[in-house]
Design an enzyme around this catalytic site. Sequence first.
Site, PDB file in Angstrom:
ATOM      1  N   LYS A  27     -39.830 -54.343 -14.554  1.00  0.00           N
ATOM      2  CA  LYS A  27     -38.682 -53.528 -13.986  1.00  0.00           C
ATOM      3  C   LYS A  27     -38.412 -54.167 -12.560  1.00  0.00           C
ATOM      4  CE  LYS A  27     -38.788 -49.085 -12.915  1.00  0.00           C
ATOM      5  NZ  LYS A  27     -38.737 -48.310 -11.832  1.00  0.00           N
ATOM      6  N   ARG A  32     -34.728 -57.880  -9.493  1.00  0.00           N
ATOM      7  CA  ARG A  32     -34.724 -59.019  -8.726  1.00  0.00           C
ATOM      8  C   ARG A  32     -33.708 -60.070  -9.328  1.00  0.00           C
ATOM      9  NH1 ARG A  32     -38.868 -56.186  -7.242  1.00  0.00           N
ATOM     10  NH2 ARG A  32     -39.794 -56.291  -4.999  1.00  0.00           N
ATOM     11  N   ASP A 326     -48.091 -47.845  -8.808  1.00  0.00           N
ATOM     12  CA  ASP A 326     -47.556 -47.126  -9.804  1.00  0.00           C
ATOM     13  C   ASP A 326     -48.277 -46.680 -10.835  1.00  0.00           C
ATOM     14  OD1 ASP A 326     -44.843 -47.569  -8.473  1.00  0.00           O
ATOM     15  OD2 ASP A 326     -44.550 -49.201  -9.628  1.00  0.00           O
ATOM     16  N   ARG A 357     -45.990 -38.037  -5.727  1.00  0.00           N
ATOM     17  CA  ARG A 357     -46.792 -38.247  -7.275  1.00  0.00           C
ATOM     18  C   ARG A 357     -48.384 -37.786  -6.807  1.00  0.00           C
ATOM     19  NH1 ARG A 357     -44.908 -44.095  -9.142  1.00  0.00           N
ATOM     20  NH2 ARG A 357     -43.228 -43.222 -10.287  1.00  0.00           N
TER      21      ARG A 357
HETATM   22  C1  S3P Z   1     -41.531 -51.969  -6.365  1.00  0.00           C
HETATM   23  C2  S3P Z   1     -42.286 -51.682  -5.413  1.00  0.00           C
HETATM   24  C3  S3P Z   1     -43.131 -50.431  -5.199  1.00  0.00           C
HETATM   25  C4  S3P Z   1     -43.259 -49.476  -6.775  1.00  0.00           C
HETATM   26  C5  S3P Z   1     -41.900 -49.510  -7.242  1.00  0.00           C
HETATM   27  C6  S3P Z   1     -41.354 -51.116  -7.338  1.00  0.00           C
HETATM   28  C7  S3P Z   1     -40.683 -53.248  -6.317  1.00  0.00           C
HETATM   29  O1  S3P Z   1     -42.365 -49.581  -4.193  1.00  0.00           O
HETATM   30  O2  S3P Z   1     -43.739 -48.292  -6.346  1.00  0.00           O
HETATM   31  O3  S3P Z   1     -41.946 -49.076  -8.384  1.00  0.00           O
HETATM   32  O4  S3P Z   1     -40.203 -53.599  -7.199  1.00  0.00           O
HETATM   33  O5  S3P Z   1     -40.639 -53.722  -5.222  1.00  0.00           O
HETATM   34  P1  S3P Z   1     -43.050 -49.662  -2.650  1.00  0.00           P
HETATM   35  O6  S3P Z   1     -42.700 -51.171  -2.210  1.00  0.00           O
HETATM   36  O7  S3P Z   1     -42.031 -48.972  -1.765  1.00  0.00           O
HETATM   37  O8  S3P Z   1     -44.376 -49.302  -2.688  1.00  0.00           O
END
Ligand code: S3P
Length: 443
Positions: A27, A32, A326, A357
Amino acid sequence: MYSETAIPMTSARSGPLKGRVRAPGDKSISHRALILAALAVGRTRISGLLEGEDVLNTAKVLRLLGATVERVGEGVWHVDGVGVSGFAQPRDTLDFGNSGTGCRLMIGAVAGCPITATFDGDASLRKRPMQRVLDPLVRMGARAVMMADGGRLPLTLAGARDPIPIVYEPPAASAQLKSAALLAGLGAPGATTVIEKEATRDHTERMMRHFGADISVEVVGHGRRITLQGQPELVPADIKVPADPSSAAFALVGALLVPGSEIIFEGVMTNPLRAGLLQTLKEMGASIETLAQNSDGGEDTADLRVRTSTLRGVEVPPERAPAMIDEYPILAVAAAFAEGVTTMRGLKELRIKESDRLTATADMLRVNGVEVEVVGDDLIVHGKGRAPGGGLVATHMDHRLAMSALVMGLAADKPVTADDTSFIATSFPTFAPMMRGLGASFK
Ligand code: S3P
Protein backbone atom coordinates in the site's frame (compact mmCIF):
# COMPACT_ATOMS: atom_id res chain seq x y z
CA MET A 1 -20.22 2.01 16.10
CA TYR A 2 -22.64 0.24 13.75
CA SER A 3 -23.47 1.71 10.39
CA GLU A 4 -26.12 0.62 7.91
CA THR A 5 -23.40 -0.45 5.53
CA ALA A 6 -21.57 -2.56 8.11
CA ILE A 7 -20.65 -6.06 6.98
CA PRO A 8 -20.20 -8.31 10.01
CA MET A 9 -18.22 -11.53 9.53
CA THR A 10 -17.49 -14.51 11.76
CA SER A 11 -14.49 -16.80 11.64
CA ALA A 12 -14.38 -20.24 13.20
CA ARG A 13 -11.81 -22.89 13.99
CA SER A 14 -10.40 -24.15 10.73
CA GLY A 15 -8.51 -27.11 9.40
CA PRO A 16 -4.88 -26.58 8.31
CA LEU A 17 -4.24 -23.48 6.18
CA LYS A 18 -2.35 -24.58 3.10
CA GLY A 19 -1.29 -23.11 -0.20
CA ARG A 20 0.89 -20.72 -2.09
CA VAL A 21 -0.22 -17.08 -2.22
CA ARG A 22 0.89 -13.62 -3.21
CA ALA A 23 -0.32 -10.78 -1.01
CA PRO A 24 -1.53 -7.72 -2.92
CA GLY A 25 0.81 -4.87 -3.84
CA ASP A 26 2.28 -2.86 -1.00
CA LYS A 27 0.00 0.00 0.00
CA SER A 28 2.73 2.49 0.92
CA ILE A 29 4.55 1.88 -2.35
CA SER A 30 1.34 1.98 -4.40
CA HIS A 31 0.46 5.47 -3.12
CA ARG A 32 3.98 6.73 -3.75
CA ALA A 33 4.20 5.18 -7.20
CA LEU A 34 1.05 7.01 -8.31
CA ILE A 35 2.05 10.32 -6.73
CA LEU A 36 5.61 10.41 -8.05
CA ALA A 37 4.50 9.22 -11.49
CA ALA A 38 1.99 12.10 -11.50
CA LEU A 39 4.86 14.51 -10.77
CA ALA A 40 7.10 13.11 -13.53
CA VAL A 41 7.03 14.30 -17.12
CA GLY A 42 5.77 11.53 -19.40
CA ARG A 43 4.28 8.07 -18.92
CA THR A 44 5.01 5.64 -16.11
CA ARG A 45 3.75 2.05 -16.15
CA ILE A 46 2.96 0.58 -12.75
CA SER A 47 2.25 -3.13 -12.34
CA GLY A 48 1.09 -4.96 -9.23
CA LEU A 49 -0.60 -1.80 -7.94
CA LEU A 50 -2.81 -2.40 -4.91
CA GLU A 51 -6.37 -1.83 -6.11
CA GLY A 52 -7.76 -1.14 -2.65
CA GLU A 53 -10.03 1.82 -1.90
CA ASP A 54 -7.25 3.88 -0.30
CA VAL A 55 -5.05 3.74 -3.36
CA LEU A 56 -7.97 4.19 -5.75
CA ASN A 57 -8.79 7.41 -3.90
CA THR A 58 -5.24 8.65 -4.46
CA ALA A 59 -5.62 7.85 -8.18
CA LYS A 60 -8.91 9.77 -8.30
CA VAL A 61 -7.37 12.78 -6.55
CA LEU A 62 -4.41 12.84 -8.95
CA ARG A 63 -6.86 12.98 -11.86
CA LEU A 64 -8.56 15.98 -10.24
CA LEU A 65 -5.13 17.61 -10.14
CA GLY A 66 -4.55 17.16 -13.86
CA ALA A 67 -2.61 13.89 -14.17
CA THR A 68 -3.86 11.18 -16.51
CA VAL A 69 -4.23 7.97 -14.49
CA GLU A 70 -5.60 4.93 -16.29
CA ARG A 71 -6.11 1.30 -15.41
CA VAL A 72 -5.02 -0.78 -18.38
CA GLY A 73 -5.18 -4.28 -16.86
CA GLU A 74 -5.35 -6.09 -13.53
CA GLY A 75 -3.02 -4.11 -11.29
CA VAL A 76 -1.50 -2.40 -14.33
CA TRP A 77 -1.79 1.36 -14.54
CA HIS A 78 -0.44 4.09 -16.80
CA VAL A 79 0.18 7.53 -15.37
CA ASP A 80 0.98 10.57 -17.51
CA GLY A 81 2.47 13.11 -15.15
CA VAL A 82 2.32 16.88 -15.04
CA GLY A 83 5.85 17.55 -13.77
CA VAL A 84 7.03 18.83 -10.38
CA SER A 85 4.83 21.78 -9.22
CA GLY A 86 2.56 21.14 -12.20
CA PHE A 87 -0.69 20.20 -10.43
CA ALA A 88 -3.74 22.08 -11.77
CA GLN A 89 -6.29 23.83 -9.60
CA PRO A 90 -8.84 21.07 -8.72
CA ARG A 91 -12.53 21.69 -9.35
CA ASP A 92 -13.67 19.38 -6.57
CA THR A 93 -12.79 18.41 -2.99
CA LEU A 94 -9.94 15.92 -2.72
CA ASP A 95 -11.66 13.08 -0.85
CA PHE A 96 -9.30 10.47 0.59
CA GLY A 97 -11.92 8.26 2.24
CA ASN A 98 -10.23 6.29 5.03
CA SER A 99 -6.64 6.89 3.93
CA GLY A 100 -4.27 8.80 6.19
CA THR A 101 -1.29 8.01 3.99
CA GLY A 102 -2.88 9.20 0.74
CA CYS A 103 -4.13 12.36 2.40
CA ARG A 104 -0.94 13.31 4.22
CA LEU A 105 1.37 12.61 1.31
CA MET A 106 -0.86 14.63 -0.98
CA ILE A 107 -1.02 17.52 1.49
CA GLY A 108 2.76 17.62 1.11
CA ALA A 109 2.66 17.36 -2.68
CA VAL A 110 0.04 20.11 -2.99
CA ALA A 111 1.90 22.36 -0.50
CA GLY A 112 4.74 22.64 -3.02
CA CYS A 113 2.42 23.80 -5.86
CA PRO A 114 0.79 27.21 -6.43
CA ILE A 115 -2.80 25.92 -6.13
CA THR A 116 -5.52 25.82 -3.47
CA ALA A 117 -7.23 22.53 -2.65
CA THR A 118 -9.68 21.19 -0.07
CA PHE A 119 -8.84 17.86 1.58
CA ASP A 120 -11.46 15.66 3.22
CA GLY A 121 -12.10 12.08 4.28
CA ASP A 122 -14.48 9.74 6.08
CA ALA A 123 -15.45 9.89 9.76
CA SER A 124 -12.28 8.01 10.79
CA LEU A 125 -9.94 10.27 8.80
CA ARG A 126 -11.74 13.38 10.06
CA LYS A 127 -10.70 12.40 13.59
CA ARG A 128 -6.99 12.10 12.77
CA PRO A 129 -4.44 14.88 13.39
CA MET A 130 -3.34 16.95 10.39
CA GLN A 131 -1.78 19.94 12.13
CA ARG A 132 1.58 18.26 12.65
CA VAL A 133 1.77 17.47 8.93
CA LEU A 134 1.14 21.13 8.18
CA ASP A 135 3.74 22.58 10.56
CA PRO A 136 6.78 22.13 8.26
CA LEU A 137 4.70 22.95 5.18
CA VAL A 138 3.70 26.32 6.65
CA ARG A 139 7.39 27.03 7.19
CA MET A 140 7.86 26.28 3.50
CA GLY A 141 5.23 28.87 2.57
CA ALA A 142 1.95 26.92 2.41
CA ARG A 143 -1.09 28.22 4.29
CA ALA A 144 -4.16 26.59 5.86
CA VAL A 145 -7.00 28.78 4.57
CA MET A 146 -9.60 26.79 6.49
CA MET A 147 -9.36 23.87 8.86
CA ALA A 148 -11.75 22.07 11.21
CA ASP A 149 -11.23 22.47 14.97
CA GLY A 150 -8.30 20.69 16.50
CA GLY A 151 -6.29 20.67 13.26
CA ARG A 152 -8.57 18.15 11.53
CA LEU A 153 -10.16 17.68 8.11
CA PRO A 154 -11.73 19.24 6.16
CA LEU A 155 -8.74 21.40 5.33
CA THR A 156 -8.33 23.97 2.59
CA LEU A 157 -4.68 24.42 1.80
CA ALA A 158 -3.05 27.13 -0.29
CA GLY A 159 0.21 25.76 -1.65
CA ALA A 160 3.37 27.87 -1.63
CA ARG A 161 3.95 30.09 -4.69
CA ASP A 162 7.69 30.06 -4.02
CA PRO A 163 8.36 27.14 -1.69
CA ILE A 164 11.22 27.65 0.75
CA PRO A 165 13.56 24.71 1.40
CA ILE A 166 13.84 23.91 5.12
CA VAL A 167 15.59 21.67 7.59
CA TYR A 168 12.89 19.65 9.36
CA GLU A 169 13.05 17.35 12.37
CA PRO A 170 9.74 15.41 12.61
CA PRO A 171 8.34 15.39 16.17
CA ALA A 172 7.46 11.68 15.88
CA ALA A 173 8.81 8.64 14.04
CA SER A 174 6.40 8.95 11.11
CA ALA A 175 7.08 8.21 7.46
CA GLN A 176 4.01 10.25 6.59
CA LEU A 177 5.41 13.41 8.17
CA LYS A 178 8.79 12.86 6.54
CA SER A 179 7.26 12.12 3.15
CA ALA A 180 4.93 15.14 3.17
CA ALA A 181 7.91 17.46 3.77
CA LEU A 182 9.99 15.76 1.06
CA LEU A 183 7.14 15.92 -1.47
CA ALA A 184 6.71 19.64 -0.77
CA GLY A 185 10.49 19.98 -1.06
CA LEU A 186 10.33 18.79 -4.66
CA GLY A 187 8.93 22.24 -5.49
CA ALA A 188 11.52 24.23 -3.53
CA PRO A 189 14.81 25.50 -4.98
CA GLY A 190 17.83 24.06 -3.14
CA ALA A 191 18.12 21.41 -0.45
CA THR A 192 15.26 20.27 1.78
CA THR A 193 16.62 18.27 4.71
CA VAL A 194 14.71 15.90 6.99
CA ILE A 195 16.43 14.66 10.14
CA GLU A 196 14.74 11.61 11.67
CA LYS A 197 15.70 10.48 15.18
CA GLU A 198 14.35 7.00 14.43
CA ALA A 199 14.44 5.64 10.88
CA THR A 200 11.00 5.06 9.34
CA ARG A 201 10.00 3.31 6.13
CA ASP A 202 12.08 4.81 3.32
CA HIS A 203 9.89 4.14 0.28
CA THR A 204 9.60 7.84 -0.59
CA GLU A 205 13.37 8.27 -0.66
CA ARG A 206 13.90 5.11 -2.70
CA MET A 207 11.19 6.00 -5.17
CA MET A 208 12.30 9.61 -5.61
CA ARG A 209 15.72 8.23 -6.52
CA HIS A 210 14.06 5.74 -8.90
CA PHE A 211 12.44 8.72 -10.68
CA GLY A 212 15.81 10.48 -11.00
CA ALA A 213 15.74 12.91 -8.05
CA ASP A 214 19.00 13.78 -6.31
CA ILE A 215 18.39 12.55 -2.76
CA SER A 216 21.03 11.45 -0.27
CA VAL A 217 20.56 9.52 2.95
CA GLU A 218 23.06 9.46 5.78
CA VAL A 219 22.70 7.08 8.73
CA VAL A 220 22.96 8.97 12.04
CA GLY A 221 22.66 6.66 15.06
CA HIS A 222 19.20 5.02 14.83
CA GLY A 223 18.06 7.84 12.55
CA ARG A 224 18.66 9.31 9.12
CA ARG A 225 19.60 12.65 7.60
CA ILE A 226 17.87 12.93 4.24
CA THR A 227 18.72 15.69 1.76
CA LEU A 228 16.67 16.30 -1.35
CA GLN A 229 17.70 18.73 -4.08
CA GLY A 230 14.51 20.46 -5.12
CA GLN A 231 12.99 21.20 -8.52
CA PRO A 232 14.30 18.07 -10.24
CA GLU A 233 12.87 16.89 -13.50
CA LEU A 234 11.36 13.55 -12.54
CA VAL A 235 11.78 11.01 -15.29
CA PRO A 236 9.11 8.32 -15.80
CA ALA A 237 10.32 5.03 -14.40
CA ASP A 238 8.31 1.80 -14.57
CA ILE A 239 7.52 0.19 -11.25
CA LYS A 240 6.59 -3.33 -10.19
CA VAL A 241 5.01 -3.10 -6.75
CA PRO A 242 6.16 -5.88 -4.39
CA ALA A 243 3.74 -7.82 -2.16
CA ASP A 244 2.73 -6.00 1.01
CA PRO A 245 4.27 -7.51 4.16
CA SER A 246 1.60 -5.78 6.26
CA SER A 247 -1.11 -7.66 4.34
CA ALA A 248 0.78 -10.97 4.20
CA ALA A 249 1.01 -10.69 8.01
CA PHE A 250 -2.59 -11.88 8.53
CA ALA A 251 -2.36 -15.21 6.71
CA LEU A 252 1.17 -15.59 8.04
CA VAL A 253 0.02 -15.42 11.67
CA GLY A 254 -2.95 -17.61 10.74
CA ALA A 255 -0.52 -20.27 9.48
CA LEU A 256 1.48 -20.08 12.71
CA LEU A 257 -1.61 -20.57 14.88
CA VAL A 258 -3.78 -23.09 13.02
CA PRO A 259 -2.42 -26.64 13.59
CA GLY A 260 -0.94 -28.43 10.59
CA SER A 261 -0.66 -25.31 8.40
CA GLU A 262 1.97 -24.55 5.79
CA ILE A 263 1.80 -21.55 3.46
CA ILE A 264 4.31 -20.21 0.96
CA PHE A 265 4.15 -16.46 0.45
CA GLU A 266 5.57 -15.21 -2.84
CA GLY A 267 7.53 -12.00 -3.32
CA VAL A 268 7.00 -10.42 0.10
CA MET A 269 8.85 -7.13 0.46
CA THR A 270 11.62 -7.50 3.06
CA ASN A 271 12.66 -3.84 3.44
CA PRO A 272 14.34 -3.85 6.90
CA LEU A 273 12.32 -0.79 7.89
CA ARG A 274 9.17 -2.91 7.52
CA ALA A 275 10.49 -6.18 8.90
CA GLY A 276 9.78 -5.79 12.63
CA LEU A 277 6.96 -8.33 12.69
CA LEU A 278 9.03 -11.07 11.03
CA GLN A 279 11.87 -10.42 13.46
CA THR A 280 9.52 -10.52 16.46
CA LEU A 281 7.70 -13.65 15.35
CA LYS A 282 11.03 -15.42 14.82
CA GLU A 283 12.06 -14.42 18.34
CA MET A 284 8.78 -15.96 19.54
CA GLY A 285 9.78 -19.23 17.90
CA ALA A 286 7.95 -18.97 14.57
CA SER A 287 9.00 -21.22 11.73
CA ILE A 288 9.50 -18.72 8.89
CA GLU A 289 11.93 -19.88 6.26
CA THR A 290 13.30 -17.65 3.53
CA LEU A 291 13.24 -19.38 0.15
CA ALA A 292 14.10 -17.47 -3.06
CA GLN A 293 15.25 -13.86 -2.67
CA ASN A 294 14.66 -11.30 -5.37
CA SER A 295 13.87 -7.62 -5.91
CA ASP A 296 10.95 -5.64 -7.31
CA GLY A 297 10.69 -1.89 -7.88
CA GLY A 298 13.91 -1.08 -6.00
CA GLU A 299 12.90 -3.18 -2.98
CA ASP A 300 14.18 -6.59 -1.83
CA THR A 301 11.64 -9.40 -1.73
CA ALA A 302 11.58 -13.02 -0.62
CA ASP A 303 9.42 -16.10 -0.84
CA LEU A 304 8.66 -17.26 2.69
CA ARG A 305 7.58 -20.69 3.93
CA VAL A 306 5.58 -20.48 7.16
CA ARG A 307 4.59 -23.49 9.27
CA THR A 308 2.53 -23.88 12.44
CA SER A 309 4.70 -23.12 15.45
CA THR A 310 4.63 -23.09 19.22
CA LEU A 311 5.15 -19.48 20.23
CA ARG A 312 6.50 -17.98 23.44
CA GLY A 313 6.00 -14.48 24.86
CA VAL A 314 8.71 -11.88 24.22
CA GLU A 315 9.56 -8.27 24.95
CA VAL A 316 9.21 -6.01 21.89
CA PRO A 317 11.38 -2.90 22.34
CA PRO A 318 10.01 0.58 21.56
CA GLU A 319 12.68 1.29 18.94
CA ARG A 320 11.22 -1.50 16.82
CA ALA A 321 7.82 0.22 16.58
CA PRO A 322 8.45 2.17 13.35
CA ALA A 323 9.38 -1.07 11.54
CA MET A 324 6.12 -2.77 12.51
CA ILE A 325 3.75 0.05 13.36
CA ASP A 326 0.84 -1.46 11.44
CA GLU A 327 1.41 -4.99 12.70
CA TYR A 328 0.66 -4.66 16.44
CA PRO A 329 -2.99 -5.82 16.23
CA ILE A 330 -2.00 -9.06 14.49
CA LEU A 331 1.07 -9.49 16.71
CA ALA A 332 -1.24 -9.14 19.72
CA VAL A 333 -3.31 -12.04 18.34
CA ALA A 334 -0.15 -14.15 17.98
CA ALA A 335 0.83 -13.14 21.54
CA ALA A 336 -2.51 -14.38 22.91
CA PHE A 337 -1.73 -17.87 21.55
CA ALA A 338 1.88 -17.80 22.80
CA GLU A 339 2.93 -19.20 26.16
CA GLY A 340 3.88 -16.37 28.50
CA VAL A 341 3.80 -12.61 28.55
CA THR A 342 4.44 -10.45 25.47
CA THR A 343 5.18 -6.81 26.24
CA MET A 344 4.99 -4.34 23.36
CA ARG A 345 6.47 -1.02 24.35
CA GLY A 346 6.26 2.52 23.05
CA LEU A 347 3.00 2.39 21.08
CA LYS A 348 1.91 6.03 21.37
CA GLU A 349 1.58 6.43 17.59
CA LEU A 350 -0.95 3.57 17.54
CA ARG A 351 -3.49 5.83 19.19
CA ILE A 352 -3.81 7.97 16.05
CA LYS A 353 -4.19 5.33 13.36
CA GLU A 354 -7.50 4.54 11.60
CA SER A 355 -8.77 4.03 15.17
CA ASP A 356 -7.17 4.30 18.62
CA ARG A 357 -5.53 0.99 17.80
CA LEU A 358 -3.90 0.57 21.18
CA THR A 359 -7.22 0.62 23.04
CA ALA A 360 -9.08 -1.22 20.28
CA THR A 361 -6.49 -4.03 20.10
CA ALA A 362 -6.68 -4.54 23.87
CA ASP A 363 -10.51 -4.57 23.67
CA MET A 364 -10.39 -7.11 20.82
CA LEU A 365 -8.41 -9.53 22.99
CA ARG A 366 -10.36 -8.84 26.18
CA VAL A 367 -13.75 -9.49 24.60
CA ASN A 368 -12.35 -12.87 23.52
CA GLY A 369 -11.27 -13.85 27.00
CA VAL A 370 -7.57 -12.99 26.72
CA GLU A 371 -5.88 -11.26 29.64
CA VAL A 372 -4.40 -7.97 28.47
CA GLU A 373 -3.26 -4.66 29.97
CA VAL A 374 -2.53 -1.22 28.59
CA VAL A 375 0.02 0.50 30.81
CA GLY A 376 0.86 3.98 29.53
CA ASP A 377 1.76 3.38 25.90
CA ASP A 378 2.62 -0.29 26.40
CA LEU A 379 0.47 -3.29 25.52
CA ILE A 380 0.94 -6.39 27.65
CA VAL A 381 -0.63 -9.66 26.56
CA HIS A 382 -0.72 -12.66 28.90
CA GLY A 383 -0.49 -15.59 26.50
CA LYS A 384 -1.94 -18.93 27.57
CA GLY A 385 -1.28 -20.93 24.40
CA ARG A 386 -4.96 -20.62 23.45
CA ALA A 387 -7.76 -18.06 23.29
CA PRO A 388 -11.35 -18.69 24.43
CA GLY A 389 -12.87 -16.54 21.61
CA GLY A 390 -16.63 -16.11 21.36
CA GLY A 391 -16.40 -12.29 21.25
CA LEU A 392 -17.92 -9.58 19.09
CA VAL A 393 -15.05 -7.25 18.13
CA ALA A 394 -15.68 -3.53 17.58
CA THR A 395 -13.53 -2.64 14.57
CA HIS A 396 -13.99 1.17 14.58
CA MET A 397 -13.68 1.62 10.76
CA ASP A 398 -10.22 0.03 11.01
CA HIS A 399 -9.30 -2.60 8.40
CA ARG A 400 -6.41 -4.06 10.38
CA LEU A 401 -8.53 -4.70 13.46
CA ALA A 402 -11.14 -6.48 11.35
CA MET A 403 -8.55 -8.76 9.72
CA SER A 404 -6.82 -9.45 13.05
CA ALA A 405 -10.11 -10.43 14.69
CA LEU A 406 -10.93 -12.83 11.85
CA VAL A 407 -7.50 -14.48 12.10
CA MET A 408 -8.01 -14.91 15.82
CA GLY A 409 -11.25 -16.81 15.24
CA LEU A 410 -9.44 -19.39 13.08
CA ALA A 411 -7.66 -20.79 16.13
CA ALA A 412 -9.80 -19.69 19.10
CA ASP A 413 -12.00 -22.16 21.03
CA LYS A 414 -15.19 -20.38 19.93
CA PRO A 415 -15.93 -18.30 16.80
CA VAL A 416 -14.97 -14.62 16.70
CA THR A 417 -17.12 -11.98 15.00
CA ALA A 418 -15.88 -8.67 13.57
CA ASP A 419 -18.72 -6.12 13.67
CA ASP A 420 -17.79 -4.56 10.32
CA THR A 421 -15.44 -5.92 7.69
CA SER A 422 -16.31 -3.39 4.98
CA PHE A 423 -13.13 -1.39 5.64
CA ILE A 424 -10.94 -4.37 4.72
CA ALA A 425 -11.53 -3.18 1.14
CA THR A 426 -9.38 -0.11 1.84
CA SER A 427 -6.17 -2.14 1.90
CA PHE A 428 -6.87 -5.79 1.06
CA PRO A 429 -10.03 -6.30 -1.03
CA THR A 430 -9.08 -9.92 -1.74
CA PHE A 431 -8.53 -10.83 1.92
CA ALA A 432 -11.61 -13.02 2.49
CA PRO A 433 -11.35 -14.99 -0.79
CA MET A 434 -7.60 -15.46 -0.29
CA MET A 435 -8.08 -16.72 3.27
CA ARG A 436 -10.94 -19.02 2.25
CA GLY A 437 -8.75 -20.36 -0.55
CA LEU A 438 -6.18 -21.31 2.10
CA GLY A 439 -8.84 -23.11 4.15
CA ALA A 440 -10.17 -20.42 6.49
CA SER A 441 -13.73 -20.76 7.72
CA PHE A 442 -15.29 -17.28 7.37
CA LYS A 443 -19.06 -16.76 7.44
C1 S3P B 1 2.72 4.80 6.21
C2 S3P B 1 3.27 5.19 7.38
C3 S3P B 1 2.78 4.78 8.69
C4 S3P B 1 1.78 3.62 8.60
C5 S3P B 1 0.83 3.78 7.47
C6 S3P B 1 1.58 3.88 6.16
C7 S3P B 1 3.30 5.29 4.95
O1 S3P B 1 2.16 5.89 9.31
O2 S3P B 1 1.07 3.47 9.80
O3 S3P B 1 -0.05 2.69 7.40
O4 S3P B 1 3.00 4.73 3.88
O5 S3P B 1 4.07 6.26 5.01
P1 S3P B 1 3.06 6.94 10.15
O6 S3P B 1 4.16 7.33 9.27
O7 S3P B 1 2.22 8.11 10.49
O8 S3P B 1 3.50 6.17 11.36
